[in-house]
Write an enzyme that holds these catalytic residues in place. Structure first.
Site, PDB file in Angstrom:
ATOM      1  N   CYS A 116       6.650  -1.881  -2.363  1.00  0.00           N
ATOM      2  CA  CYS A 116       6.423  -3.282  -1.979  1.00  0.00           C
ATOM      3  C   CYS A 116       6.699  -4.238  -3.144  1.00  0.00           C
ATOM      4  CB  CYS A 116       5.027  -3.432  -1.388  1.00  0.00           C
ATOM      5  SG  CYS A 116       4.925  -4.840  -0.295  1.00  0.00           S
ATOM      6  N   GLU A 171       0.844   4.782  -0.217  1.00  0.00           N
ATOM      7  CA  GLU A 171      -0.423   5.106  -0.888  1.00  0.00           C
ATOM      8  C   GLU A 171      -1.637   4.687  -0.060  1.00  0.00           C
ATOM      9  OE1 GLU A 171       1.483   2.623  -1.503  1.00  0.00           O
ATOM     10  OE2 GLU A 171       0.363   0.867  -2.158  1.00  0.00           O
ATOM     11  N   HIS A 183       3.681   0.740   2.127  1.00  0.00           N
ATOM     12  CA  HIS A 183       2.655   1.280   1.218  1.00  0.00           C
ATOM     13  C   HIS A 183       2.233   2.715   1.568  1.00  0.00           C
ATOM     14  CE1 HIS A 183       1.360  -2.449  -0.934  1.00  0.00           C
ATOM     15  NE2 HIS A 183       1.885  -3.032   0.135  1.00  0.00           N
TER      16      HIS A 183
END
Ligand SMILES: NC(=O)CC[C@H](N)C(=O)O
Length: 251
Positions: A78, A204, A202
């Site tokens: 991002c 994560e 994302h």
């Protein structure tokens, strides 16, 4: 083996946690000299203008650029993707400093404002070929950028049809065009160029570790053939799926 995670701002803790779930230690990087202790780097999502100001303050840009130029594996998610791009559009007045190296043009906040953030099932054939698991990835886009064009050495790993995104900013130029092929238009959201990996979303923030595993296999100390410490499990009981409503506000 340790992986550096740029820890100026944004979702660095979440990346460190994702690495931990794969049995890999992530270390926070805030100063130029700390880059000498790591052979790879993750640049997290967050707010790229703020991150750029902090990187400038810590005199990190020369060391980050050198790191990229030396061909060390770097993954930007991002805001991290924006940081790695050679060119960014939609920047705040006065622009912002970029690390560069990734031959692409990225458009900041392409999908609109914070409330137009969304999740979608993203087909990821190249990742599935290496990591297995389901054919798509639950991708979380938070005020995300998109890649508008790429150079010849850039491999596209994922793109998204604009028709699939209900919340695209109505002011966006691409949506304003009214032709019959509108629904077929796609924007690029994940790329690889040599040792650079970049995702507009994302990984994560999900339990699916395939993107982290894919990145780790780009590291010379792990490599393609080694699967011993890399789990391809996509269901991690220690991590509960959350809605994007629970996620921090990224500008
Ligand atoms: N989730 C994110 O990292 C958002 C990126 C942000 N829109 C920026 O320009 O930096």
């Amino acid at each position: 083996m340790v992986v550096g995670v740029l820890a100026l701002q944004g979702s660095f803790n979440e990346h460190i946690a994702a690495l931990k779930r794969l049995g890999v230690k992530g270390v926070e990087v805030r100063k130029p000299e700390q880059l000498q202790n790591v052979s790879s780097l993750i640049i997290p999502g967050g707010e790229s203008t703020t991150m750029a100001k902090l990187a400038e303050l810590h005199n990190l840009f020369p060391a980050l650029r050198e790191f990229v130029q030396l061909g060390k594996p770097v993954w930007g998610t991002c805001a991290g993707l924006i940081f790695l791009a050679n060119k960014a559009t939609g920047q705040k007045t006065g622009g912002q400093e970029l690390i560069g190296g990734l031959d692409c043009t990225v458009h900041r906040n392409f999908f609109g404002s914070q409330i137009q953030s969304f999740e979608t099932e993203l087909p990821i054939p190249q990742i599935v070929a290496k990591e297995g698991g389901p054919p798509s990835f639950r991708a979380v886009f938070i005020r995300a950028p998109a890649i508008l064009d790429v150079g010849p050495d850039v491999e596209v790993l994922a793109d998204i049809p604009l028709s699939a995104v209900e919340t695209i900013n109505s002011n966006h130029a691409i949506q304003k065009e009214e032709d019959s092929t509108e629904s077929q238009k796609k924007v690029i959201v994940a790329v690889k160029q040599g040792n650079l990996l970049a995702t507009a979303f994302h990984p994560e923030l999900t339990a699916d570790t395939r993107w982290h595993s894919y990145f780790l296999k780009m590291l010379p100390e792990i490599g393609e053939g080694t699967s011993a410490i890399i789990s391809t499990s996509t269901t991690d009981q220690s991590f509960t799926e959350r809605s994007i409503i629970d996620f921090p506000i990224y500008q």
